[in-house]
Design a protein around this motif. Structure first.
Motif, short mmCIF file in Angstrom:
data_model
loop_
_atom_site.label_atom_id
_atom_site.label_comp_id
_atom_site.label_asym_id
_atom_site.label_seq_id
_atom_site.Cartn_x
_atom_site.Cartn_y
_atom_site.Cartn_z
N THR A 1 -11.03 35.36 19.54
CA THR A 1 -10.11 34.97 20.91
C THR A 1 -11.57 34.61 21.89
N ALA B 1 -11.53 31.06 23.56
CA ALA B 1 -11.30 31.15 25.21
C ALA B 1 -12.30 30.82 25.93
N ALA C 1 -12.10 27.70 28.69
CA ALA C 1 -12.17 28.19 30.26
C ALA C 1 -13.31 27.45 31.03
N VAL D 1 -1.42 27.26 30.22
CA VAL D 1 -1.79 28.54 29.62
C VAL D 1 -0.92 29.58 29.69
N LEU E 1 -5.14 34.79 23.30
CA LEU E 1 -5.92 33.61 24.01
C LEU E 1 -5.80 33.44 25.62
N ALA F 1 -8.50 33.55 28.33
CA ALA F 1 -9.14 32.36 29.06
C ALA F 1 -8.89 32.43 30.45
N THR G 1 -8.25 41.87 25.59
CA THR G 1 -7.58 41.57 24.15
C THR G 1 -7.54 42.69 23.35
#
Lengths: 289, 381
Positions: free
Chosen positions: A88, A92, A96, A114, A172, A176, A224
């Motif tokens: 992830t 991400a 980002a 998003v 994600l 992000a 996450t």
């Protein structure tokens, strides 16, 4: 003298501002502390013939630690969650970074996009992935149509790969947005300074950008990792039943009215998660002088 | 000092090439022209200032040299080599940023060592170089502090040490003293010039503070609206400005508008309504009877309180305001036509009767015609 007076002012302000915490304390008590306490109590009770036996015992914890299967499920869950977290972050961070650095007018729209994925239930999105990845799914059908493969690809469903893929997809947006927040606060003059001092883009990232945004990365990792430890429907839908993860296992135990064992395992998972959060927190604190 | 400068230039390898050459450099951001055909040579070992108001293009010029911006057209050369294709991290220049841009997660020593570390220099060697440099900026013993634990002035010194430790061909400084208070700024001005002489590195210094530029620089380039108007030593810029903007931006100036009448030896006269006929040196090409502006610095305006104007460029008015600043006194004189004229006199000036120069007093103003300058009044900048 003036310092003393200022101190009094600060104390007064702190006391009034504490009332602002009141709703949060109530919510935390009702939705976190009380359920955890109930779970904790249940973990020392056992069940028999769908009856809760209210006798204090460590039997549930003994069952967990004496078995070979349960801890291995816990370790597999930790391992899978770690892999998914890393996957992830790898997706991400560049995303980002790109939004923070190279989009101006589109920034809000992209961030909106998003967030948009939260508007659909996770369960529906998991089913959507099954439709994509399944034997008769779009990917297999499409590839067979254009003659790349003769038989459906079997690794697309019911093994660790789709679990990692789908859960990475779920995580994600959280990661992000968290990383974006730290990149947005970043002083980009530091990047110019690094280049000025002879650092190429890769070294600039490694020595300046990443260390500057590491609190955001750690927050993203926690955001996450923690939900992954409790995720049960994705492994259930797209994973291999024989390599179960801890949350579906607990759900099974609860459905089978093994409340005590389920509660004990839940509590063990909660302790593991809390240890991870505390360690990560300390690291963030240390990073910020 | 000039000898030392030349000695340094001779000792460096390709001494023929200037440190920096800008050749017809243009920079356009969208519709607006940030730099308009700038051509400039900055010599080796020189303390060169780019001076101008905010938005004049001085920082953009610095960014072009540093490599943070690419010119829209024209060429930038560093020590004779075109750097059009060279990214910032491969240029032999270092920058002291306006915000200092110290790495907050590194100690002072790690900050100063960063450039050497990127060059792959061994730890022991770069630690020694960093300590030496920190000693030079009077920050020995601060190695293990973090930037957040330092004062503004100390951060400024770290930024300086971090750049200078790499021994760049050119050091770029983007308003480095802007965030400091006045007293510290004066002190750092002296220290910066001392340091520059000591290390012999070319300094390109961007500032909007004309006093700062005058105090520190070997040469100054005055910029306005994306154009480089005049390049010269501080005294050339001050005493012989080529543009009205230069004269008004550096120091104070009284101005009078009128139509030009040419006279002999580059001297012109303009007739100003209600004031009379004023004389000064003509700067640049101005057509006969064209609208022109005569500018004269307040310290060149002499005050007499006895007698009548002799008609020979002398004008008459009454003192409307006196501010005594200690060693110097500022007189504001209102002419009979209504215009205010500033005149500065040293407080111990024996000329005239200083004590009698109070508000309301009638006085006669005059200046030497070569001390006043006439510029086109429709001049763009």
């Amino acid at each position: 003298m003036t310092a003393g007076r200022a101190d009094i002012g600060v104390h007064a302000r702190e006391q009034t501002s504490l009332w602002g915490l009141f709703p949060m304390v109530v919510v935390q008590l009702a939705l976190f502390v009380v359920p955890i306490a109930i779970m904790f109590v249940y973990s020392f009770w056992t069940t028999q013939n769908y009856q809760v036996i209210r006798e204090w015992t460590l039997a549930n914890y003994l069952v967990f630690f004496e078995s070979w299967t349960y801890p291995s499920v816990l370790f597999r869950t930790l391992w899978m969650s770690a892999v998914i977290t890393i996957a992830t972050l790898c997706f991400a961070y560049p995303f980002a970074y790109w939004i923070a650095r190279y989009t101006q007018r589109w920034q809000k729209i992209l961030l909106g996009a998003v967030v948009l994925s939260f508007w659909t239930s996770g369960l529906l999105r998991a089913y959507a992935w099954m439709a994509l990845l399944g034997h008769g799914g779009i990917i297999n059908k499409g590839l067979m149509q254009i003659g790349v493969i003769d038989e459906p690809l079997t690794f697309l469903l019911y093994n660790p790969f789709p679990v990692i893929l789908v859960m990475t997809y779920f995580s994600l947006p959280f990661a992000a947005i968290t990383i974006f927040a730290s990149l947005e606060k970043m002083d980009w003059a530091l990047v110019d300074a690094a280049a000025d001092l002879g650092a190429n883009p890769v070294r600039t990232f490694w020595f300046v950008t990443l260390p500057q945004t590491i609190p955001g990365v750690i927050s993203a990792a926690i955001l996450t990792f923690v939900p992954l430890m409790g995720m049960f429907f994705v492994p259930l839908l797209v994973g291999n039943p024989s390599s179960a993860m801890i949350a579906p296992l607990i759900a099974n135990l609860m459905q089978a009215f093994q409340l005590g064992l389920g509660a004990a395992m839940s509590f063990i998972v909660a302790v593991v998660v809390m240890i991870i959060i505390v360690v990560a927190w300390r690291y963030i604190r240390l990073e910020r002088p | 000092m000039n000898d030392a400068l030349h000695a340094r230039a001779r000792s460096s390898s390709a001494a023929a090439d200037p440190a920096i050459e800008l050749r017809q450099v243009r920079k356009v951001f969208g519709e607006s022209v940030a730099l308009d055909e700038i051509s400039l040579d900055i010599e080796r070992g020189e303390f060169f200032s780019l001076l101008g108001p905010s938005g004049c293009g001085k920082s953009t010029t610095l960014n072009l040299i540093g490599g943070f911006e690419a010119p829209s057209s024209g060429d930038v050369r560093i020590e004779g080599r075109s750097v059009a294709e060279t990214p910032p991290y491969e240029r032999p220049v270092n920058t002291v940023f306006q915000s200092y841009a110290l790495f907050p997660h590194m100690t002072v020593a790690e900050n100063v060592e960063f450039g050497l570390r990127m060059k792959g220099i061994a730890r022991a060697e770069r630690q020694a170089a960093a300590s030496e440099m920190l000693r030079m900026v009077s920050l020995e013993g601060y190695e293990t502090r973090r930037p957040a634990q330092l004062s503004g002035g100390q951060r400024q010194r770290v930024a300086l040490a971090r750049a200078l430790v790499n021994h760049p061909s050119v050091l770029l400084l983007d308003e480095p003293l802007g965030a400091l208070d006045l007293k510290l700024r004066k002190q750092m001005q002296i220290e910066l010039t001392r340091l520059q002489r000591q290390v012999g590195i070319t300094f390109v210094y961007v500032t909007h503070d004309q006093e700062e530029a005058m105090a520190m620089s070997d040469r100054i380039g005055v910029m306005n609206r994306g154009r480089l108007l005049q390049v010269g030593t501080p005294s050339e810029i001050y005493d012989r400005p080529t543009h009205r903007f230069v004269m008004e931006f550096i120091g104070a100036a009284n101005s009078f508008e009128g139509r030009l009448e040419r006279q002999a030896d580059g001297i012109g006269a303009i007739d100003v309504d209600g004031v009379g006929r004023l004389r000064g040196l003509i700067s640049g090409n101005i057509g006969e009877r064209a609208r022109a502006a005569l500018l004269v610095r307040p310290e060149k305006v002499r005050l007499k309180f006895d007698g009548r104007p002799a008609g020979n460029g002398e004008i008459e008015g009454a003192i409307s305001h006196v501010s005594r600043l200690g060693f110097i006194t500022h007189y504001t004189v209102r002419l009979d036509g209504g215009q205010d004229v500033l005149s500065y006199r040293l407080a111990d000036s024996t000329e005239g009767d200083a004590g009698a120069l109070d508000e309301g007093r009638r006085v006669v103003l005059s200046w030497k015609e070569e001390d006043a300058r006439i510029f086109r009044s429709d001049e763009e900048s």
